[in-house]
Enzyme design. Structure first.
Site, PDB file in Angstrom:
ATOM      1  N   SER A 266       0.926  -1.275  -0.111  1.00 13.52           N
ATOM      2  CA  SER A 266       0.104   0.058   0.094  1.00 13.52           C
ATOM      3  C   SER A 266       0.682   1.150  -0.071  1.00 13.52           C
ATOM      4  O   SER A 266       1.984   1.224   0.557  1.00 13.52           O
ATOM      5  CB  SER A 266      -0.763   0.090   1.248  1.00 13.52           C
ATOM      6  OG  SER A 266      -1.342   1.115   1.529  1.00 13.52           O
TER       7      SER A 266
ATOM      8  N   TYR B 290      -1.590  -1.094  10.713  1.00 14.69           N
ATOM      9  CA  TYR B 290      -2.067  -1.246   9.139  1.00 14.69           C
ATOM     10  C   TYR B 290      -0.615  -0.838   8.520  1.00 14.69           C
ATOM     11  O   TYR B 290      -0.094  -1.735   7.362  1.00 14.69           O
ATOM     12  CB  TYR B 290      -3.240  -0.497   8.711  1.00 14.69           C
ATOM     13  CG  TYR B 290      -3.355  -0.802   7.068  1.00 14.69           C
ATOM     14  CD1 TYR B 290      -3.949  -1.749   6.675  1.00 14.69           C
ATOM     15  CD2 TYR B 290      -2.779   0.067   6.067  1.00 14.69           C
ATOM     16  CE1 TYR B 290      -4.359  -2.159   5.267  1.00 14.69           C
ATOM     17  CE2 TYR B 290      -3.250  -0.178   4.836  1.00 14.69           C
ATOM     18  CZ  TYR B 290      -3.872  -0.979   4.303  1.00 14.69           C
ATOM     19  OH  TYR B 290      -4.151  -1.372   2.983  1.00 14.69           O
TER      20      TYR B 290
HETATM   21  N1  LIG Z   1      -8.708  -0.347  -1.223  1.00 13.63           N
HETATM   22  C1  LIG Z   1      -7.703   0.399  -0.999  1.00 13.63           C
HETATM   23  O1  LIG Z   1      -7.573   1.724  -1.020  1.00 13.63           O
HETATM   24  C2  LIG Z   1      -6.266  -0.281  -0.820  1.00 13.63           C
HETATM   25  C3  LIG Z   1      -5.062   0.570  -0.901  1.00 13.63           C
HETATM   26  C4  LIG Z   1      -4.052  -0.134  -0.624  1.00 13.63           C
HETATM   27  C5  LIG Z   1      -3.908  -1.295  -0.481  1.00 13.63           C
HETATM   28  N2  LIG Z   1      -4.953  -2.128  -0.173  1.00 13.63           N
HETATM   29  C6  LIG Z   1      -4.751  -3.491  -0.087  1.00 13.63           C
HETATM   30  O2  LIG Z   1      -5.253  -4.288  -1.128  1.00 13.63           O
HETATM   31  C7  LIG Z   1      -5.861  -5.613  -0.642  1.00 13.63           C
HETATM   32  C8  LIG Z   1      -7.312  -5.538  -1.413  1.00 13.63           C
HETATM   33  O3  LIG Z   1      -7.975  -4.603  -0.388  1.00 13.63           O
HETATM   34  P1  LIG Z   1      -9.752  -4.133  -1.093  1.00 13.63           P
HETATM   35  O4  LIG Z   1      -9.834  -2.676  -0.849  1.00 13.63           O
HETATM   36  O5  LIG Z   1      -9.867  -4.841  -2.211  1.00 13.63           O
HETATM   37  O6  LIG Z   1     -10.203  -5.083   0.318  1.00 13.63           O
HETATM   38  P2  LIG Z   1     -11.695  -5.372   0.667  1.00 13.63           P
HETATM   39  O7  LIG Z   1     -12.103  -5.502   1.950  1.00 13.63           O
HETATM   40  O8  LIG Z   1     -12.553  -5.171  -0.432  1.00 13.63           O
HETATM   41  O9  LIG Z   1     -11.374  -7.395  -0.030  1.00 13.63           O
HETATM   42  C9  LIG Z   1     -10.577  -7.993   0.761  1.00 13.63           C
HETATM   43  C10 LIG Z   1     -10.897  -9.294   0.564  1.00 13.63           C
HETATM   44  O10 LIG Z   1      -9.978 -10.109   1.173  1.00 13.63           O
HETATM   45  C11 LIG Z   1     -10.426 -11.255   1.952  1.00 13.63           C
HETATM   46  N3  LIG Z   1      -9.964 -11.587   3.264  1.00 13.63           N
HETATM   47  C12 LIG Z   1      -9.584 -10.525   4.268  1.00 13.63           C
HETATM   48  N4  LIG Z   1      -9.264 -11.393   5.246  1.00 13.63           N
HETATM   49  C13 LIG Z   1      -8.834 -12.855   4.699  1.00 13.63           C
HETATM   50  C14 LIG Z   1      -8.142 -13.836   5.038  1.00 13.63           C
HETATM   51  N5  LIG Z   1      -7.621 -13.977   6.434  1.00 13.63           N
HETATM   52  N6  LIG Z   1      -8.291 -14.754   4.544  1.00 13.63           N
HETATM   53  C15 LIG Z   1      -8.512 -14.889   3.114  1.00 13.63           C
HETATM   54  N7  LIG Z   1      -9.229 -13.668   2.814  1.00 13.63           N
HETATM   55  C16 LIG Z   1      -9.240 -12.816   3.395  1.00 13.63           C
HETATM   56  C17 LIG Z   1     -11.828 -10.390   2.235  1.00 13.63           C
HETATM   57  O11 LIG Z   1     -12.884 -11.450   2.544  1.00 13.63           O
HETATM   58  C18 LIG Z   1     -12.240  -9.660   0.987  1.00 13.63           C
HETATM   59  O12 LIG Z   1     -12.782 -10.762   0.066  1.00 13.63           O
HETATM   60  C19 LIG Z   1      -5.560  -5.556   0.847  1.00 13.63           C
HETATM   61  O13 LIG Z   1      -4.706  -6.125   1.125  1.00 13.63           O
HETATM   62  C20 LIG Z   1      -5.449  -4.254   1.133  1.00 13.63           C
HETATM   63  O14 LIG Z   1      -4.991  -3.615   2.288  1.00 13.63           O
HETATM   64  C21 LIG Z   1      -6.427  -1.418  -0.555  1.00 13.63           C
END
Ligand SMILES: NC(=O)c1ccc[n+]([C@@H]2O[C@H](COP(=O)([O-])OP(=O)(O)OC[C@H]3O[C@@H](n4cnc5c(N)ncnc54)[C@H](O)[C@@H]3O)[C@@H](O)[C@H]2O)c1
Length: 255
Positions: free
Chosen positions: A144, A157
């Site tokens: 991130s 985080y």
């Molecule tokens: N959305 C953002 O702005 C953003 C920015 C930077 C990084 N990220 C990173 O990108 C990744 C995806 O983010 P997102 O926004 O799509 O999140 P989201 O919450 O929309 O989706 C995350 C998915 O991961 C699954 N998940 C969570 N914990 C789990 C576990 N222990 N085992 C298996 N599955 C699990 C959830 O069920 C969900 O389907 C994450 O690692 C997040 O930290 C997101």
């Protein structure tokens, strides 16, 4: 149609929704067979079915990335079904609780670190073991912008996502000579359920215009924009990109 991943076999974690779901769809559209895994069993089955209904090849293997036995089962089932493993997007993750560090419980620290950091370690450990005998592969880890810079009340985080960068670089040094490339994507703020749930809270919704302005491109990102970078990193088109931090952040880290 873009077929950058023709014939490859790829695992996507956290594939039930958000960035992971968009990436699984994009990876399948680029020609790969995809093993989707997520702890949300019903939603990951639905995501895999969507890919199959669009003519792609996909299986759903529910599991929790924080449990090593689940991760081993996901990798084993993928190799059993498709015969090999060429790529992985280690994307499953959870957000912070918006708590200042001195009020953060050990339980919350462990929850975020176990999924966001230890989960990536378990995934890489078993994926690399599967890739070594077949001559290599490409791994992309979800870090991130907050792996590089901080925001208030998100220390657990930020620590987890900084840790992913360390894991990525360490593994890049260990496995480059085995033709296993390891890179990280650093998304800015992307409009996924994770972010929608944060900005739906009254104390954050008023901050949305400022959050958009914090990205020099003037808006938040879309899951498909991260997915496109992931497809490229998984493909042979990025064959000399290794141990890299690829920001997909509308310029967030350029400030
Ligand atoms: N959305 C953002 O702005 C953003 C920015 C930077 C990084 N990220 C990173 O990108 C990744 C995806 O983010 P997102 O926004 O799509 O999140 P989201 O919450 O929309 O989706 C995350 C998915 O991961 C699954 N998940 C969570 N914990 C789990 C576990 N222990 N085992 C298996 N599955 C699990 C959830 O069920 C969900 O389907 C994450 O690692 C997040 O930290 C997101």
């Amino acid at each position: 149609m873009n077929r950058l991943l023709d014939g490859k076999v790829v695992i996507v974690t956290g594939a039930a929704r958000g960035i992971g779901r968009a990436a699984a769809l994009a990876v399948a559209k680029a020609g790969a067979s995809v093993a989707l895994t997520d702890r949300d069993e019903a939603a990951v089955l639905e995501a895999a079915n969507e890919i199959v209904s669009l003519g792609g090849s996909a299986i759903a293997i529910p599991g929790n990335v924080a449990h090593e036995a689940d991760v081993a089962r996901v990798v084993g089932a993928t190799v059993e079904r498709y015969g090999r493993l060429d790529g992985a997007f280690n994307n499953a993750g959870v957000e912070q609780r918006n708590t200042p560090l001195h009020e953060l419980s050990e339980e919350q620290w462990d929850f975020v670190i176990d999924i966001n950091l230890k989960g990536v370690f378990f995934c890489m450990k078993h994926q690399i073991a599967a890739m070594l005998p077949s001559g290599g592969g490409s791994i992309v880890n979800a870090s991130s912008s907050l792996g590089r810079v901080g925001i208030p009340n998100a220390s657990e985080y930020c620590a987890s996502k900084g840790g992913v960068l360390g894991l990525t670089k360490g593994a890049a040094l260990d496995y480059g000579m085995n033709n296993i490339r390891v890179n990280a994507v650093l998304p800015g703020v992307i409009r996924t359920p994770m972010i929608e749930s944060l900005i739906s809270q009254p104390q954050f919704s008023a901050l949305l215009p400022a959050l958009e302005a914090r990205h020099p491109i003037g808006r938040l990102g879309m899951p498909s924009e991260v997915a496109d970078a992931v497809v490229w990193l998984l493909s042979d088109s990025s064959s000399f990109v290794h141990g890299a931090e690829i920001a997909v952040d509308g310029g967030y880290l350029a400030i």
